[in-house]
Design a protein around this motif. Structure first.
Motif, short mmCIF file in Angstrom:
data_model
loop_
_atom_site.label_atom_id
_atom_site.label_comp_id
_atom_site.label_asym_id
_atom_site.label_seq_id
_atom_site.Cartn_x
_atom_site.Cartn_y
_atom_site.Cartn_z
N GLU A 169 0.90 -1.19 -0.07
CA GLU A 169 0.07 0.08 -0.04
C GLU A 169 0.87 1.13 0.02
N HIS A 170 2.11 1.28 0.54
CA HIS A 170 2.97 2.16 0.46
C HIS A 170 3.95 2.09 -0.82
N GLY A 171 4.15 1.05 -1.62
CA GLY A 171 4.82 0.79 -2.65
C GLY A 171 6.06 0.10 -2.42
N THR A 172 6.01 -0.66 -1.46
CA THR A 172 7.20 -1.39 -0.90
C THR A 172 7.07 -3.00 -1.46
N VAL A 173 7.96 -3.52 -2.16
CA VAL A 173 8.20 -4.81 -2.23
C VAL A 173 9.45 -5.22 -1.71
N THR A 174 9.71 -6.71 -1.19
CA THR A 174 10.84 -7.12 -0.81
C THR A 174 11.25 -8.21 -1.77
N LEU A 175 12.52 -8.19 -2.38
CA LEU A 175 12.86 -9.10 -3.41
C LEU A 175 13.95 -9.59 -2.71
N ILE A 176 13.90 -10.90 -2.69
CA ILE A 176 15.11 -11.95 -1.94
C ILE A 176 15.61 -12.80 -2.97
N SER A 177 16.79 -12.96 -2.62
CA SER A 177 17.63 -14.07 -3.70
C SER A 177 18.81 -14.52 -2.95
N LYS A 178 19.10 -15.61 -2.68
CA LYS A 178 20.41 -16.30 -2.09
C LYS A 178 20.55 -15.80 -0.76
N GLY A 179 19.44 -15.69 -0.23
CA GLY A 179 19.54 -15.39 1.31
C GLY A 179 19.62 -13.64 1.55
N SER A 215 18.03 -10.14 1.04
CA SER A 215 16.69 -9.22 0.94
C SER A 215 16.87 -7.78 0.42
N PHE A 216 15.99 -7.09 -0.17
CA PHE A 216 16.08 -5.60 -0.75
C PHE A 216 14.66 -5.26 -0.85
N GLU A 217 14.53 -4.13 0.12
CA GLU A 217 13.16 -3.48 0.04
C GLU A 217 13.37 -2.59 -0.92
N VAL A 218 12.46 -2.56 -1.90
CA VAL A 218 12.27 -1.63 -3.02
C VAL A 218 11.10 -1.02 -3.12
N THR A 219 11.03 0.38 -3.00
CA THR A 219 9.89 1.10 -2.92
C THR A 219 9.91 2.18 -4.05
N THR A 220 8.57 2.36 -4.59
CA THR A 220 8.15 3.16 -5.68
C THR A 220 8.39 4.55 -4.93
N LEU A 221 8.99 5.41 -5.88
CA LEU A 221 9.04 6.98 -5.49
C LEU A 221 7.67 7.47 -5.05
N ARG A 222 7.72 8.20 -4.14
CA ARG A 222 6.29 8.62 -3.70
C ARG A 222 6.24 10.15 -2.71
N SER A 223 5.27 10.49 -2.66
CA SER A 223 5.20 11.54 -1.75
C SER A 223 3.94 11.61 -0.71
N ASP A 224 3.90 12.13 0.38
CA ASP A 224 2.99 12.09 1.40
C ASP A 224 1.86 12.99 0.97
N VAL A 225 0.56 12.27 0.56
CA VAL A 225 -0.65 13.10 0.51
C VAL A 225 -1.37 13.48 1.88
N GLU A 226 -1.27 12.69 2.89
CA GLU A 226 -1.88 13.22 4.11
C GLU A 226 -1.25 12.16 5.21
N THR A 227 -1.08 12.80 6.38
CA THR A 227 -0.47 12.05 7.65
C THR A 227 -1.06 12.64 8.89
N ASP A 228 -1.14 11.81 9.86
CA ASP A 228 -1.87 12.05 11.07
C ASP A 228 -0.87 11.98 12.16
N GLY A 229 0.51 12.01 11.99
CA GLY A 229 1.60 11.78 12.87
C GLY A 229 1.99 10.55 13.34
#
Length: 413
Positions: A84-94, A96-110
């Protein structure tokens, strides 16, 4: 801004990092067909400082579904850990890499944010918390610095990006992260503007989940500059609201000087905030400690109470007896804390006692030994062993199989 690699770090280290086979394969898969992926976050920060890193995060222009498709095509297992925040974890040979789509915050509640995906690396970098976390490294070795993070890294300064109060309002956990990162990477006192913003926003800490507060606190406690940083938090009126009680700052500082690398965070927590069992119970609820963490600090608390603040009055036999009740590690930890409480370092005498405590011999007799002495199979075997072990503890836990078997024979009688 594209920074030269000679600003900080070395070309050799960067080249070796980018040449790591699994990472190189992943970057090749994600950087094609009009998409671009860069390494961001802690990996590049630690790389430039010459410190080891455990995680590698990447930011990409590709949308999550495309990241998954490309990752699988390159032989990676794809896990939608934060889709939901654009993050996918890709794993190979033990690895892991977190890959996140570029984004901007539209709304936040702290506490949490709604995001919108984009293709602007600068905008993505500037939505982060600290300047030293806003660096990006491209596949060809160029460093992109949008917030003067390289300068702050060189000065060992932890500074919020832009308006510190606004960054904190976006996520109040950044108050604890500010102190944790300063304890890990900073020198001198915390950044003045950041400190004022943390004080102004401290009420927001009450709305955070206890699990998130615990995670940041435990990392802070084992950081190199933890003692001085906790002093700064206390001076700013922030520490007691985290631990829910009065901290033992001088004791913590003494323990931090002694314990060195590899220390367990729960032991540091005990040093900071535990004198009696009620302290351990309070921290379990306030920080949602794991069962293992609570067990460790509770046993240390019980050991402190049992020793009564008079380590030197207890014989090694008595310490071994007590160690069989609450654990030798807890007794050793309590001895260190009690010494630190009176402003003393762990002297040779205490070190010798801790060493002897650690060499407490095991209780060797088993049920088979009891049966060989004529006791039939059944509950009586356990009763004999328990009585023998109790007598062995009362005698100071002597070693030697023959001497221990004498306790078994006495128990049978």
């Amino acid at each position: 801004m594209i920074a030269t690699r000679r600003d900080i770090g070395t070309e050799t280290a960067i080249a070796a990092f980018l040449a790591e086979p699994v990472l190189a394969r992943l970057l090749e898969a994600l950087n094609e067909g009009g998409e671009e992926t860069r390494i961001v976050g802690g990996a590049i920060r630690n790389l430039l400082l010459g410190i080891s890193h455990s995680d590698v995060d990447l930011a990409t222009t590709a949308l999550p579904d495309e990241t998954i498709r490309r990752g699988k095509a390159a032989g990676f297992k794809a896990v939608p850990t934060g889709i939901e925040h654009g993050t996918v974890t890709l794993i190979s040979k033990g690895q892991s890499f977190e890959v996140t789509t570029l984004r901007s915050d539209v709304e936040t509640d702290g506490r949490r944010a709604k995001v919108m995906f984009g293709r602007d690396f600068a905008a993505d970098a500037l939505r982060r918390d600290f300047t030293i976390n806003a660096l990006g490294l491209t596949r060809d070795g160029k460093i992109h610095d949008y917030a003067d993070g390289l300068a702050d890294l060189g000065e060992r300064r932890v500074r919020f990006i832009g308006d510190a109060r606004e960054r904190i309002r976006e996520d109040y956990l950044r108050i604890l992260r500010f102190f944790r990162f300063h304890a890990q990477y900073g020198t001198g006192g915390p950044d003045a503007e950041g400190l004022r913003a943390c004080i102004a926003g401290r009420a927001g800490l009450a709305g955070l989940s206890r699990e998130r507060v615990r995670a940041e606190t435990m990392k802070l406690l084992v950081a190199p500059g933890a003692a001085a940083t906790l002093d700064a938090m206390m001076g700013a009126g922030l520490l007691m609201s985290v631990i829910g009680g009065v901290p033992h700052l001088s004791r913590f500082a003494a323990v931090a000087r002694e314990s060195g690398e590899g220390v367990h965070p729960a032991f540091r927590l005990a040093a900071l905030a535990v004198a009696v069992r009620e302290d351990a119970l309070r921290l379990r609820e306030r920080l949602r400690l794991s069962n293992e963490e609570f067990d460790r600090i509770e046993r240390i608390a019980l050991a402190q109470e049992g020793l009564g603040g008079q380590v030197e009055l207890h014989s090694i036999a008595a310490l071994r007896q007590f160690g069989q009740v609450v654990g030798s590690d807890a007794v050793a930890g309590a001895m260190v804390l009690l010494n630190a409480s009176v402003g003393e370092e762990v002297g040779r005498g205490v070190q010798q006692r801790i060493g002897e405590l650690g060499r407490t011999p095991p209780f060797l007799p088993t049920g088979k030994d009891v049966m060989r002495l004529g006791v039939p199979a059944g509950p009586q075997i356990g009763q004999v062993l328990e009585a023998a072990r109790h007598a062995w503890i009362e005698a100071g836990c002597p070693g030697g199989r023959d001497e221990q078997m004498a306790f078994v024979e006495t128990a049978m009688a």
